[in-house]
Enzyme design. Structure first.
Site, mmCIF file in Angstrom:
data_model
loop_
_atom_site.group_PDB
_atom_site.id
_atom_site.type_symbol
_atom_site.label_atom_id
_atom_site.label_comp_id
_atom_site.label_asym_id
_atom_site.label_seq_id
_atom_site.Cartn_x
_atom_site.Cartn_y
_atom_site.Cartn_z
ATOM 1 N N PRO A 2 -1.441 -2.383 -8.398
ATOM 2 C CA PRO A 2 -0.984 -1.378 -9.365
ATOM 3 C C PRO A 2 -0.859 -0.009 -8.691
ATOM 4 O O PRO A 2 -1.695 0.351 -7.868
ATOM 5 C CB PRO A 2 -2.100 -1.334 -10.407
ATOM 6 C CG PRO A 2 -3.021 -2.444 -10.085
ATOM 7 C CD PRO A 2 -2.767 -2.886 -8.696
ATOM 8 N N ARG A 253 2.378 -3.726 5.409
ATOM 9 C CA ARG A 253 2.975 -3.729 4.070
ATOM 10 C C ARG A 253 4.481 -3.749 4.215
ATOM 11 O O ARG A 253 5.037 -3.123 5.119
ATOM 12 C CB ARG A 253 2.557 -2.475 3.272
ATOM 13 C CG ARG A 253 1.056 -2.329 3.031
ATOM 14 C CD ARG A 253 0.472 -3.407 2.132
ATOM 15 N NE ARG A 253 1.140 -3.493 0.838
ATOM 16 C CZ ARG A 253 0.853 -2.733 -0.225
ATOM 17 N NH1 ARG A 253 -0.108 -1.846 -0.152
ATOM 18 N NH2 ARG A 253 1.509 -2.870 -1.354
#
Ligand code: ZN
Length: 263
Positions: A2, A253
């Site tokens: 989130p 990432r």
């Protein structure tokens, strides 16, 4: 994981549903040993700073970081609360409301001194009020003194708190900026403009629960395929120039960008 907007939404939900009420704070799994520190006290404030949620009680606060797997669930009940199902790390209970937390990276009690040092460590959060523009200045300063790529700096919670992979990719596309440009090679005005853009977009995320990032789609609920300019669009033609959207790994990432618009 989130991003900040959803943590701010959770903070607001706590404010709306549980504020100024004594809460039973429970540890159904037996792993949240700090529950007893605040159980029975009233929730005096709930706030987010980036991806950190702080639930303030009378003598301490509970700090929660969801990490990748963490999830909240809020529900109402009439006579007695439902039995906890699954791995409930923490349960917050009033006479009619139950909030369960599963799978967080962090859920612990901290005292007021520790709150102060946590806030000092974190970078500015575009979702927190900044009436004098000090957060904006701090962000610019923290970017300009670093030699690492801007794509990495936007994800560094000590530089900018709350931005994750989606907002990172989309903010850089909107700025027409290569993710590989080192922070110290950027003009201050451009860095300030990224802050301003984040301060405009992220409140829409708090309001709607959606990360709205494309002009023309900032109102309403765009379909999933229409939502982003570059995020998860690797191999697809750029909506602006037709070049295939690229993907790479930056610090483990996934990073998405248009090699032409963001040259
Ligand atoms: Zn393009």
């Amino acid at each position: 994981m989130p991003e900040g907007h959803s943590v701010h939404r959770t903070a607001k939900q706590f404010q709306k549903l549980l504020l100024n009420q004594p809460l039973q704070v429970l540890s159904p799994q037996g792993r949240f040993t700090d529950a007893a520190v605040v159980s029975g006290q009233s929730l005096t404030k709930s706030e987010a700073w980036g991806k950190q949620l702080l639930l303030h009680f009378e003598t301490a606060a509970i700090r929660v970081h969801l990490g990748i797997y963490g999830k909240w669930s809020f529900s109402k009940f009439e006579e007695s609360p439902p039995e906890p199902t699954g791995q409930v790390r923490a349960r917050f209970l009033t006479e009619s409301q139950v909030v369960d937390l599963r799978g967080p990276t962090v859920c612990e009690a901290i005292d007021f001194t520790q709150i102060g040092s946590l806030f000092e460590r974190l970078g500015p959060d575009p979702l927190r009020p900044d009436p004098r523009g000090e957060s904006r200045e701090r962000f610019i300063e923290r970017v300009l003194r670093r030699k690492v790529p801007i794509g990495q700096l936007l994800m560094d919670q000590s530089v900018l708190a709350g931005v994750g992979n989606v907002y990172r990719a989309e903010l850089l596309f909107r700025a027409g900026l290569s993710p590989f440009t080192p922070g110290n090679k950027l003009p201050a005005e451009l860095v300030g403009a990224i802050w301003d853009d984040a301060s405009m977009l992220m409140p829409l995320g708090v309001k709607t629960g959606l990360m709205l990032t494309r002009d023309g789609y900032l109102n309403g609920r765009p379909k999933k395929d229409d939502r982003y300019s570059v995020y998860k669009r690797e191999g697809l033609p750029c909506r602006q120039c037709g070049t295939n959207i690229a993907i790479d790994l930056m610090q483990a990432r996934k990073l998405y960008w248009c090699p032409k618009c963001q040259a």
